[in-house]
Design a protein around this motif. Structure first.
Motif, PDB file in Angstrom:
ATOM      1  N   VAL A   1       0.843  -1.198   0.000  1.00  0.00           N
ATOM      2  CA  VAL A   1       0.000   0.000   0.000  1.00  0.00           C
ATOM      3  C   VAL A   1       0.878   1.248   0.000  1.00  0.00           C
ATOM      4  O   VAL A   1       0.622   2.211  -0.728  1.00  0.00           O
ATOM      5  CB  VAL A   1      -0.943  -0.006   1.220  1.00  0.00           C
ATOM      6  CG1 VAL A   1      -1.558   1.373   1.445  1.00  0.00           C
ATOM      7  CG2 VAL A   1      -2.049  -1.030   1.034  1.00  0.00           C
ATOM      8  N   PHE A   2       1.922   1.226   0.809  1.00  0.00           N
ATOM      9  CA  PHE A   2       2.832   2.366   0.891  1.00  0.00           C
ATOM     10  C   PHE A   2       3.513   2.602  -0.457  1.00  0.00           C
ATOM     11  O   PHE A   2       3.648   3.743  -0.916  1.00  0.00           O
ATOM     12  CB  PHE A   2       3.860   2.093   1.991  1.00  0.00           C
ATOM     13  CG  PHE A   2       4.356   3.321   2.699  1.00  0.00           C
ATOM     14  CD1 PHE A   2       3.485   4.276   3.187  1.00  0.00           C
ATOM     15  CD2 PHE A   2       5.710   3.510   2.903  1.00  0.00           C
ATOM     16  CE1 PHE A   2       3.949   5.400   3.853  1.00  0.00           C
ATOM     17  CE2 PHE A   2       6.182   4.624   3.573  1.00  0.00           C
ATOM     18  CZ  PHE A   2       5.299   5.572   4.047  1.00  0.00           C
ATOM     19  N   ARG A   3       3.976   1.515  -1.088  1.00  0.00           N
ATOM     20  CA  ARG A   3       4.608   1.630  -2.403  1.00  0.00           C
ATOM     21  C   ARG A   3       3.637   2.212  -3.427  1.00  0.00           C
ATOM     22  O   ARG A   3       4.005   3.083  -4.227  1.00  0.00           O
ATOM     23  CB  ARG A   3       5.096   0.258  -2.874  1.00  0.00           C
ATOM     24  CG  ARG A   3       5.893   0.283  -4.176  1.00  0.00           C
ATOM     25  CD  ARG A   3       6.039  -1.106  -4.760  1.00  0.00           C
ATOM     26  NE  ARG A   3       4.759  -1.630  -5.204  1.00  0.00           N
ATOM     27  CZ  ARG A   3       4.192  -1.330  -6.370  1.00  0.00           C
ATOM     28  NH1 ARG A   3       4.790  -0.517  -7.219  1.00  0.00           N
ATOM     29  NH2 ARG A   3       3.033  -1.845  -6.695  1.00  0.00           N
ATOM     30  N   MET A   4       2.385   1.758  -3.409  1.00  0.00           N
ATOM     31  CA  MET A   4       1.374   2.278  -4.321  1.00  0.00           C
ATOM     32  C   MET A   4       1.169   3.777  -4.111  1.00  0.00           C
ATOM     33  O   MET A   4       1.060   4.550  -5.061  1.00  0.00           O
ATOM     34  CB  MET A   4       0.056   1.536  -4.107  1.00  0.00           C
ATOM     35  CG  MET A   4       0.058   0.087  -4.541  1.00  0.00           C
ATOM     36  SD  MET A   4      -1.395  -0.813  -3.928  1.00  0.00           S
ATOM     37  CE  MET A   4      -2.727   0.170  -4.603  1.00  0.00           C
ATOM     38  N   PHE A   5       1.118   4.173  -2.848  1.00  0.00           N
ATOM     39  CA  PHE A   5       0.891   5.572  -2.485  1.00  0.00           C
ATOM     40  C   PHE A   5       1.986   6.466  -3.073  1.00  0.00           C
ATOM     41  O   PHE A   5       1.705   7.484  -3.728  1.00  0.00           O
ATOM     42  CB  PHE A   5       0.873   5.675  -0.960  1.00  0.00           C
ATOM     43  CG  PHE A   5       0.290   6.943  -0.398  1.00  0.00           C
ATOM     44  CD1 PHE A   5      -0.518   7.791  -1.143  1.00  0.00           C
ATOM     45  CD2 PHE A   5       0.533   7.281   0.928  1.00  0.00           C
ATOM     46  CE1 PHE A   5      -1.066   8.943  -0.594  1.00  0.00           C
ATOM     47  CE2 PHE A   5       0.005   8.427   1.493  1.00  0.00           C
ATOM     48  CZ  PHE A   5      -0.789   9.259   0.720  1.00  0.00           C
ATOM     49  N   LEU A   6       3.221   6.055  -2.875  1.00  0.00           N
ATOM     50  CA  LEU A   6       4.330   6.850  -3.396  1.00  0.00           C
ATOM     51  C   LEU A   6       4.310   6.882  -4.920  1.00  0.00           C
ATOM     52  O   LEU A   6       4.569   7.924  -5.533  1.00  0.00           O
ATOM     53  CB  LEU A   6       5.660   6.291  -2.897  1.00  0.00           C
ATOM     54  CG  LEU A   6       5.862   6.236  -1.373  1.00  0.00           C
ATOM     55  CD1 LEU A   6       7.277   5.817  -1.036  1.00  0.00           C
ATOM     56  CD2 LEU A   6       5.516   7.557  -0.713  1.00  0.00           C
TER      57      LEU A   6
END
Length: 327
Positions: free
Chosen positions: A295-300
């Protein structure tokens, strides 16, 4: 720092399983350059509100995946219980010198509410972050926040009645910050802790921010101001940021079935506030979402596609969290 692409095993759900997923599914980790050294300041592990409320992975799998993506740490949060003991054991199990699980306490009624004694005791056990009241706040109770509606009320039907009598508000009728909250801020400052405004209302958050500015406290986070329970205007976010407060933007709010905001809204807000005054977090709370690190990777990646530079992203996920957690 070079990060090798590696095979990561993530637990998959078992039919009827009441705990975190247990059957491993393997895929390739492809870290984002901005994630190298990142710290996510808002991570919900398992269990949080109870064994019946599933998370996507167990805590150890979550931490291993975050480390494999190049992250330097996470702050483990629970709406119900302090996470110090779990973090201590998890750090021993990981035995890593390049990744740390930081612990926290959330000042809801179950730990005594806005209690400086609870904060001091939590710090003695290793807590690094203090979340002011979340579902226990009068503001969240009045709005019936997402956690309340979808999780707490169905699981704990008596809580609503108790909150009618004990919901927490940290300002009085004249907008003055309560003595207990001032004491929590003082203890947190003395012990080098970070404080998040939790689910307090905008006027309460402003009162906390003004008090923090008066006392020279620079480790305050204005928590997810776009949340349906808070609904802060951007002008208010700017006013709070001008007081030296870091404003939190969470991915979770953009992926809900009835999402109150888009990643575009967050990108626009970063443009107004400046990356130096923003921290990005995941705040994953549902088992139908990807694991925290993904999720964090997607956000960035989404923010980069809208124009954020890697330098800006690293300011918000590496530099600002490290500053907030520093002693």
């Amino acid at each position: 720092m070079a990060i090798d692409r590696g095979q990561i095993a993530v637990a998959a759900p078992e039919p009827g399983d009441s705990g975190p997923a247990s059957s491993p599914v393997t895929f390739d980790a492809q870290p984002d350059p901005a994630m190298v050294g990142a710290i996510d300041l808002h991570v919900h592990g398992y269990p949080d509100v109870g064994l019946r409320w599933r998370m996507r992975t167990d805590d150890l799998t979550l931490a291993k995946l975050a480390r494999a993506y190049g992250m330097a740490g996470i702050v483990l949060k629970s709406h119900f219980w302090p996470t110090m003991d779990r973090a201590l054991l998890l750090n021993e199990l990981l035995d890593a010198d390049n990744f740390t699980i930081y612990s926290s306490i959330t000042l809801n009624q179950l730990v005594g509410g806005i209690s400086p004694m609870a904060v001091e005791a939590a710090a003695a056990h290793g807590a690094r972050v203090v979340f002011l009241s979340t579902w226990g706040s009068a503001n969240d109770h009045a709005h019936g926040g997402v956690v309340r509606r979808q999780v707490i009320d169905p699981m704990f039907p008596s809580f609503s009645g108790h909150l009618d009598r004990s919901a927490i508000r940290v300002v009085d009728g004249n907008g003055r910050l309560s003595a207990e909250c001032r004491d929590v801020m003082a203890v947190s400052a003395d012990l080098g802790l970070t404080v998040s405004t939790g689910h307090l209302s905008t006027d309460e958050s402003l009162a906390v921010a003004r008090h923090a500015a008066d006392m020279g406290f620079q480790k305050l986070i204005f928590a997810h101001p776009f949340s349906p329970s808070i609904r802060a205007e951007r002008a208010v976010m700017g006013e709070i940021a001008d007081l030296g407060v870091t404003v939190e933007m969470t991915q979770a709010l953009t992926v809900l079935p009835r999402a109150p905001i888009t990643v575009g809204d967050i990108h626009a807000t970063i443009g107004e506030l400046g990356s130096q005054r923003v921290v990005l977090t995941s705040d994953v709370f549902f088992d139908w979402l990807p694991p925290q690190a993904e999720v964090f990777r997607m956000f960035l990646g989404q923010l980069r596609s809208l124009g954020c530079t890697t330098e800006e992203l690293r300011t918000m996920v590496v530099d600002n969290p490290a500053r907030l957690l520093s002693r």
